[in-house]
Design a protein around this motif. Structure first.
Motif, PDB file in Angstrom:
ATOM      1  N   SER A  28       0.266  -1.803  -0.373  1.00 43.89           N
ATOM      2  CA  SER A  28       0.039  -0.024  -0.039  1.00 43.89           C
ATOM      3  C   SER A  28       0.962   0.899   0.056  1.00 43.89           C
ATOM      4  O   SER A  28       0.754   2.498  -0.550  1.00 43.89           O
ATOM      5  CB  SER A  28      -0.955  -0.127   1.093  1.00 43.89           C
ATOM      6  OG  SER A  28      -1.988  -0.972   1.329  1.00 43.89           O
ATOM      7  N   CYS A  29       1.982   0.966   1.207  1.00 42.72           N
ATOM      8  CA  CYS A  29       2.715   2.771   1.492  1.00 42.72           C
ATOM      9  C   CYS A  29       3.612   2.543  -0.827  1.00 42.72           C
ATOM     10  O   CYS A  29       3.831   3.376  -0.888  1.00 42.72           O
ATOM     11  CB  CYS A  29       3.907   1.954   2.200  1.00 42.72           C
ATOM     12  SG  CYS A  29       3.333   2.394   3.862  1.00 42.72           S
ATOM     13  N   TYR A  32       1.406   3.836  -3.479  1.00 39.58           N
ATOM     14  CA  TYR A  32       0.764   5.409  -2.203  1.00 39.58           C
ATOM     15  C   TYR A  32       1.581   6.526  -3.215  1.00 39.58           C
ATOM     16  O   TYR A  32       1.493   7.189  -3.242  1.00 39.58           O
ATOM     17  CB  TYR A  32      -0.169   5.886  -1.278  1.00 39.58           C
ATOM     18  CG  TYR A  32      -0.344   6.696  -0.736  1.00 39.58           C
ATOM     19  CD1 TYR A  32      -1.592   7.186  -1.109  1.00 39.58           C
ATOM     20  CD2 TYR A  32       0.661   7.144   0.260  1.00 39.58           C
ATOM     21  CE1 TYR A  32      -1.968   8.484  -0.986  1.00 39.58           C
ATOM     22  CE2 TYR A  32      -0.117   8.530   0.385  1.00 39.58           C
ATOM     23  CZ  TYR A  32      -1.438   9.532   0.364  1.00 39.58           C
ATOM     24  OH  TYR A  32      -1.759  10.487   0.985  1.00 39.58           O
ATOM     25  N   GLU A  39      -6.384   8.742  -4.094  1.00 38.85           N
ATOM     26  CA  GLU A  39      -6.325   8.866  -2.819  1.00 38.85           C
ATOM     27  C   GLU A  39      -7.993   7.986  -2.045  1.00 38.85           C
ATOM     28  O   GLU A  39      -7.522   8.372  -0.979  1.00 38.85           O
ATOM     29  CB  GLU A  39      -6.577  10.111  -2.635  1.00 38.85           C
ATOM     30  CG  GLU A  39      -6.796  10.236  -0.506  1.00 38.85           C
ATOM     31  CD  GLU A  39      -5.862  10.633  -0.204  1.00 38.85           C
ATOM     32  OE1 GLU A  39      -4.800  10.322   0.993  1.00 38.85           O
ATOM     33  OE2 GLU A  39      -3.892  10.944  -0.785  1.00 38.85           O
ATOM     34  N   TYR A  42      -7.769   4.709  -0.820  1.00 40.90           N
ATOM     35  CA  TYR A  42      -7.164   4.184   0.302  1.00 40.90           C
ATOM     36  C   TYR A  42      -7.776   4.643   1.433  1.00 40.90           C
ATOM     37  O   TYR A  42      -8.469   5.580   1.447  1.00 40.90           O
ATOM     38  CB  TYR A  42      -5.370   5.252   0.045  1.00 40.90           C
ATOM     39  CG  TYR A  42      -4.419   4.543  -0.553  1.00 40.90           C
ATOM     40  CD1 TYR A  42      -2.757   3.207  -0.592  1.00 40.90           C
ATOM     41  CD2 TYR A  42      -5.033   4.809  -2.331  1.00 40.90           C
ATOM     42  CE1 TYR A  42      -3.002   3.115  -1.855  1.00 40.90           C
ATOM     43  CE2 TYR A  42      -4.156   4.446  -2.852  1.00 40.90           C
ATOM     44  CZ  TYR A  42      -2.579   3.686  -2.669  1.00 40.90           C
ATOM     45  OH  TYR A  42      -2.276   3.635  -3.791  1.00 40.90           O
ATOM     46  N   GLY A  43      -7.028   3.605   2.697  1.00 38.27           N
ATOM     47  CA  GLY A  43      -8.032   4.071   4.297  1.00 38.27           C
ATOM     48  C   GLY A  43      -6.409   4.606   4.939  1.00 38.27           C
ATOM     49  O   GLY A  43      -5.247   4.337   4.794  1.00 38.27           O
ATOM     50  N   THR A  44      -6.357   5.136   6.555  1.00 38.97           N
ATOM     51  CA  THR A  44      -5.511   5.525   6.841  1.00 38.97           C
ATOM     52  C   THR A  44      -6.127   4.349   8.070  1.00 38.97           C
ATOM     53  O   THR A  44      -6.349   4.530   8.472  1.00 38.97           O
ATOM     54  CB  THR A  44      -5.729   6.701   7.562  1.00 38.97           C
ATOM     55  OG1 THR A  44      -5.578   7.842   6.158  1.00 38.97           O
ATOM     56  CG2 THR A  44      -4.375   6.859   8.508  1.00 38.97           C
ATOM     57  N   ARG A  45      -4.616   3.704   8.291  1.00 37.33           N
ATOM     58  CA  ARG A  45      -4.391   2.632   9.729  1.00 37.33           C
ATOM     59  C   ARG A  45      -3.710   3.410  10.869  1.00 37.33           C
ATOM     60  O   ARG A  45      -2.527   4.165  10.003  1.00 37.33           O
ATOM     61  CB  ARG A  45      -4.227   1.175   9.016  1.00 37.33           C
ATOM     62  CG  ARG A  45      -5.394   0.964   8.459  1.00 37.33           C
ATOM     63  CD  ARG A  45      -7.104   1.191   9.207  1.00 37.33           C
ATOM     64  NE  ARG A  45      -8.259   0.400   8.443  1.00 37.33           N
ATOM     65  CZ  ARG A  45      -9.049   0.426   8.093  1.00 37.33           C
ATOM     66  NH1 ARG A  45      -8.853   2.981   7.895  1.00 37.33           N
ATOM     67  NH2 ARG A  45     -10.640   0.573   7.271  1.00 37.33           N
ATOM     68  N   SER A  51       1.654   6.514  11.695  1.00 34.25           N
ATOM     69  CA  SER A  51      -0.026   6.498  10.135  1.00 34.25           C
ATOM     70  C   SER A  51       0.657   5.390   9.113  1.00 34.25           C
ATOM     71  O   SER A  51       1.614   6.376   8.509  1.00 34.25           O
ATOM     72  CB  SER A  51      -0.868   7.836  10.630  1.00 34.25           C
ATOM     73  OG  SER A  51      -1.424   8.247   9.698  1.00 34.25           O
ATOM     74  N   LYS A  53      -0.782   4.614   4.480  1.00 37.72           N
ATOM     75  CA  LYS A  53      -1.749   4.380   4.140  1.00 37.72           C
ATOM     76  C   LYS A  53      -2.672   2.821   3.628  1.00 37.72           C
ATOM     77  O   LYS A  53      -1.321   1.977   3.479  1.00 37.72           O
ATOM     78  CB  LYS A  53      -2.053   5.503   2.853  1.00 37.72           C
ATOM     79  CG  LYS A  53      -1.645   6.659   3.056  1.00 37.72           C
ATOM     80  CD  LYS A  53      -3.246   7.036   3.469  1.00 37.72           C
ATOM     81  CE  LYS A  53      -3.665   8.869   3.351  1.00 37.72           C
ATOM     82  NZ  LYS A  53      -4.411   8.841   3.522  1.00 37.72           N
ATOM     83  N   TYR A 141       9.208   4.317   2.976  1.00 35.02           N
ATOM     84  CA  TYR A 141       8.908   5.941   3.095  1.00 35.02           C
ATOM     85  C   TYR A 141       9.595   6.611   2.105  1.00 35.02           C
ATOM     86  O   TYR A 141       9.416   7.846   1.671  1.00 35.02           O
ATOM     87  CB  TYR A 141       7.825   6.262   4.363  1.00 35.02           C
ATOM     88  CG  TYR A 141       6.394   6.409   3.814  1.00 35.02           C
ATOM     89  CD1 TYR A 141       5.132   7.124   4.020  1.00 35.02           C
ATOM     90  CD2 TYR A 141       5.862   4.630   4.668  1.00 35.02           C
ATOM     91  CE1 TYR A 141       4.201   7.234   4.506  1.00 35.02           C
ATOM     92  CE2 TYR A 141       4.684   5.047   4.731  1.00 35.02           C
ATOM     93  CZ  TYR A 141       3.358   5.724   4.493  1.00 35.02           C
ATOM     94  OH  TYR A 141       2.213   5.920   4.593  1.00 35.02           O
TER      95      TYR A 141
END
Length: 245
Positions: A28-29, A32, A39, A42-45, A51, A53, A141
């Motif tokens: 996911s990272c 994204y 956008e 994706y959800g935020t977890r 934090s 995505k 990241y």
């Protein structure tokens, strides 16, 4: 759901759940931060206090729904201990490739010679797994934010490589079909980075990326340990034994 690190990873099932969630966070990272999906896909977890995505099925984005289905197929192969390396990459002549290599054991992870986290015969603790997981995601990241953009016409696909000695010859997880070759043709001059590895008492996952050398011009050599990709004819063969680590 959120990636919660238990106080102790005492069963193979606990380890499997953690590895599945870590794979979901990593993929996911990557998608994204490389701008593969919008956008809304994706959800935020949270991964501990970090934090992140997480990709989800989005009826307005068929591509994200397809990748979620591939991930579920990969989970099936993970649970059966068949999959060695799921490889998401772009187009037939690839421009960027992410390798996730998995190892399984009932007696603790089989650490390769030269492994960053080699600990002799000592036990892998939950603290070790948590530290390595968070470090891996942070490295992803940092790397994604320093890579040059992908082409506008990029497309995404995924290959699974299996441990042949235990995988039935006719096995294909949901969403996958039999492949035709084990090599992939790379566009441009490739450069490979070992991003990191995460051990648990029952699994080991390693992550590395190969991309065009010029796309890494903004990546500080000190951010990640890396090695040059010197591959004849720009043909990359996936080595199940990671002999080049």
């Amino acid at each position: 759901s959120a990636v919660v690190f238990p106080n102790k990873i005492s069963t193979e099932q606990q380890s499997l759940i953690l590895i599945k969630r870590l794979l979901a966070v990593a993929v996911s990272c990557i998608t994204y931060l490389r701008g593969i999906f919008p956008e809304s896909a994706y959800g935020t977890r949270y991964m501990d206090d970090v934090s992140v995505k997480i990709l989800r099925e989005d009826k307005n984005c068929p591509g994200s729904t397809q990748l979620v289905k591939w991930m579920l197929g990969c989970y099936d192969a993970l649970q059966k201990k068949y999959v060695s390396i799921p490889v998401p990459f772009s187009s037939s002549a690839i421009t960027e490739c992410y390798h996730f290599k998995f190892k399984y054991t009932n007696h603790g992870p089989l650490l390769d010679f030269g492994s960053e986290n080699r600990r002799g015969n000592s036990t892998i603790t939950c603290a070790d797994t948590k530290k390595a997981s968070i470090l891996l995601i942070r490295k992803i990241y940092v790397l994604m934010q320093n890579l040059s953009p992908l082409p506008n016409n990029v497309c995404l696909t995924m290959k699974l490589f299996y441990y042949d000695e235990v995988t039935p010859s006719d096995y294909q997880p949901p969403g996958f079909k039999e492949g035709e070759c084990e090599g992939v043709i790379f566009e441009g001059e490739p450069k490979c980075l070992n991003i990191g590895e995460v051990p648990t008492p029952f699994h080991m996952v390693k992550v590395k990326v190969t991309t065009e050398k010029q796309r890494m011009e903004n990546v500080d050599d000190n951010i990640l340990n890396y090695r040059e990709g010197s591959v004849p004819l720009q043909v990359l063969n996936v080595d199940r034994e990671d002999a080049d680590d």
